[in-house]
Design a protein around this motif. Structure first.
Motif, PDB file in Angstrom:
ATOM      1  N   VAL A  85      -3.348  -1.420   0.300  1.00  0.00           N
ATOM      2  CA  VAL A  85      -2.229  -2.362   0.259  1.00  0.00           C
ATOM      3  C   VAL A  85      -2.279  -3.204   1.525  1.00  0.00           C
ATOM      4  CG1 VAL A  85       0.269  -2.633   0.067  1.00  0.00           C
ATOM      5  CG2 VAL A  85      -0.875  -0.700  -1.063  1.00  0.00           C
TER       6      VAL A  85
ATOM      7  N   GLY B 207       2.802  -6.439   1.782  1.00  0.00           N
ATOM      8  CA  GLY B 207       3.924  -5.923   1.010  1.00  0.00           C
ATOM      9  C   GLY B 207       3.887  -4.423   0.845  1.00  0.00           C
ATOM     10  N   SER B 208       4.528  -3.938  -0.229  1.00  0.00           N
ATOM     11  CA  SER B 208       4.699  -2.506  -0.449  1.00  0.00           C
ATOM     12  C   SER B 208       4.261  -2.119  -1.850  1.00  0.00           C
ATOM     13  CB  SER B 208       6.168  -2.106  -0.263  1.00  0.00           C
ATOM     14  OG  SER B 208       6.612  -2.388   1.047  1.00  0.00           O
ATOM     15  N   LEU B 209       3.594  -0.960  -1.953  1.00  0.00           N
ATOM     16  CA  LEU B 209       3.172  -0.399  -3.229  1.00  0.00           C
ATOM     17  C   LEU B 209       2.840   1.065  -3.023  1.00  0.00           C
ATOM     18  CD1 LEU B 209       2.374  -1.244  -6.227  1.00  0.00           C
ATOM     19  CD2 LEU B 209       0.017  -1.295  -5.394  1.00  0.00           C
TER      20      LEU B 209
ATOM     21  N   GLY C 280       4.420   3.674  -2.245  1.00  0.00           N
ATOM     22  CA  GLY C 280       4.967   4.386  -1.103  1.00  0.00           C
ATOM     23  C   GLY C 280       4.429   3.965   0.246  1.00  0.00           C
ATOM     24  N   THR C 281       3.626   2.910   0.301  1.00  0.00           N
ATOM     25  CA  THR C 281       3.105   2.446   1.587  1.00  0.00           C
ATOM     26  C   THR C 281       3.429   0.971   1.761  1.00  0.00           C
ATOM     27  OG1 THR C 281       1.142   2.392   3.023  1.00  0.00           O
ATOM     28  CG2 THR C 281       0.835   1.784   0.722  1.00  0.00           C
ATOM     29  N   THR C 282       3.584   0.550   3.021  1.00  0.00           N
ATOM     30  CA  THR C 282       3.947  -0.828   3.335  1.00  0.00           C
ATOM     31  C   THR C 282       3.021  -1.381   4.406  1.00  0.00           C
ATOM     32  OG1 THR C 282       6.283  -0.467   2.780  1.00  0.00           O
ATOM     33  CG2 THR C 282       5.775  -2.351   4.199  1.00  0.00           C
ATOM     34  N   SER C 283       2.493  -2.567   4.173  1.00  0.00           N
ATOM     35  CA  SER C 283       1.665  -3.234   5.162  1.00  0.00           C
ATOM     36  C   SER C 283       2.539  -3.711   6.326  1.00  0.00           C
ATOM     37  CB  SER C 283       0.944  -4.424   4.534  1.00  0.00           C
ATOM     38  OG  SER C 283       0.404  -5.279   5.528  1.00  0.00           O
TER      39      SER C 283
ATOM     40  N   LEU D 109       3.217  -9.272  -2.409  1.00  0.00           N
ATOM     41  CA  LEU D 109       2.421  -8.065  -2.603  1.00  0.00           C
ATOM     42  C   LEU D 109       0.964  -8.466  -2.725  1.00  0.00           C
ATOM     43  CD1 LEU D 109       1.913  -5.055  -3.288  1.00  0.00           C
ATOM     44  CD2 LEU D 109       2.392  -5.631  -5.684  1.00  0.00           C
TER      45      LEU D 109
ATOM     46  N   ASP E 138       8.183  -4.132  -8.098  1.00  0.00           N
ATOM     47  CA  ASP E 138       9.481  -4.778  -7.929  1.00  0.00           C
ATOM     48  C   ASP E 138       9.753  -5.675  -9.137  1.00  0.00           C
ATOM     49  OD1 ASP E 138      11.683  -6.331  -7.146  1.00  0.00           O
ATOM     50  OD2 ASP E 138      11.076  -6.317  -5.039  1.00  0.00           O
TER      51      ASP E 138
END
Length: 322
Positions: free
Chosen positions: A168, A171-173, A175-178, A187, A204
């Motif tokens: 990733v 953004g977020s996917l 359970g992890t976020t950049s 994203l 989302d």
């Protein structure tokens, strides 16, 4: 990358049976410079100019560049956007007018913010025999389109998911976020789906999404994609299903964001809001004005890449259908 299409041909995207999936078919475009390579361009198109703020998508390779020498794009300008470089194989040397000297490597994001104006060069390294990757542009919203130049590098960790792996980068996917900041909700992720696996991702529902097919066989909500095609899904769904019916791993890029509602004028390497904006940017670049700065250290055959002539008609703004 520099966009060589000053007056691009327009292609229509197609509806295919599935749960609201629209498939965008790429067109073949030569990437400019002394050592041109071919790219598959899926954004922009007549019926779909953006996915979120993603406004430009080139997919290239795998291409053997051992004989041709690979990519050599002289210093060229950008305004009003961010460039996101993502490789699957090969290595590209990046230099820009902030003074950045960085390498683009597989699985690592290089995100350059043009804002008011920036210049950069891109050259594949001598040891690169195969080039394979994507070049993406992100439109900056009007309130931020004149922001200062910036450059970020991020190597996202490899995530193990049931039936797939993911990186990733924005953004977020899953359970992890950049940690890389964005100017609109976005994203960006690379996903590799195992043979025979089906992966359901929580996404989302306020986002629209695009799935760009790279290698292998993949279906999006039951719709099969060919290499280089991009599946578009409108906002509303909270889950996105990818399946790999093949016997080899399948790799895709997942792009998403809230719908970008502003009109854009895109021409060559510039993103503005009017024909007059574009004419101003072009004049400044041709005059080598301070707006774009200078790229130091580029050793190519030409010091900078001149802009093409403006079209004889006004450049029309782009926007997505309602």
């Amino acid at each position: 990358m520099s966009n060589t299409e000053a007056d691009p041909a327009e292609l229509l995207c197609s509806e295919r049976p599935g749960e609201g999936v629209t498939v965008l078919t790429p067109r073949d475009v030569p990437l400019g410079g002394p050592r041109a390579i071919r790219v598959r361009r899926t954004l922009p198109q007549r019926q779909r100019s953006l996915i979120g703020a993603w406004c430009f998508a080139d997919h290239y390779g795998p291409q053997d560049v051992s004989a041709s020498g690979g990519m050599d794009v002289a210093p060229h300008p950008h305004t009003g956007l961010q460039t996101a470089s993502w490789l699957f194989s090969g290595e590209i040397e990046h230099r820009d007018s902030i003074g950045t000297h960085a390498m683009v490597r597989p699985g690592e994001l290089n995100l350059m913010t043009a804002g008011h104006g920036i210049a950069h060069s891109e050259v594949s390294t001598p040891d690169t025999s195969t080039l394979h990757g994507v070049q993406l542009w992100i439109a900056l919203p009007d309130e931020h389109r004149d922001t200062a130049r910036d450059f970020r590098h991020y190597a996202p960790p490899l995530l193990d998911l049931p039936g797939a792996t993911a990186r990733v980068f924005l953004g977020s996917l899953a359970g992890t976020t950049s940690p890389v900041p964005a100017f609109t909700p976005l994203l960006g992720a690379e996903l590799t789906v195992e043979p025979g696996a089906t992966v359901a991702l929580d996404v989302d529902p306020a986002f629209e999404h695009g799935v760009l097919q790279d290698i292998g066989s993949v279906t999006v909500a039951g719709v099969a994609l060919d290499t280089g095609e991009l599946a578009y899904l409108a906002p509303g769904a909270g889950r996105l299903e990818l399946a790999n019916p093949g016997t080899e791993p399948a790799r895709v890029l997942l792009l998403g964001g809230t719908p970008f509602t502003e009109e854009l004028v895109m021409w060559w390497n510039f993103v503005g809001r009017s024909h007059e904006d574009i004419a101003e940017y072009r004049e400044a670049w041709q005059a080598q004005a301070d707006r774009f700065g200078r790229v130091e250290g580029y050793q190519g055959s030409t010091a900078w890449l001149p802009a093409p002539a403006l079209p004889q008609v006004r450049i029309k703004p782009r926007r997505n259908p309602s």
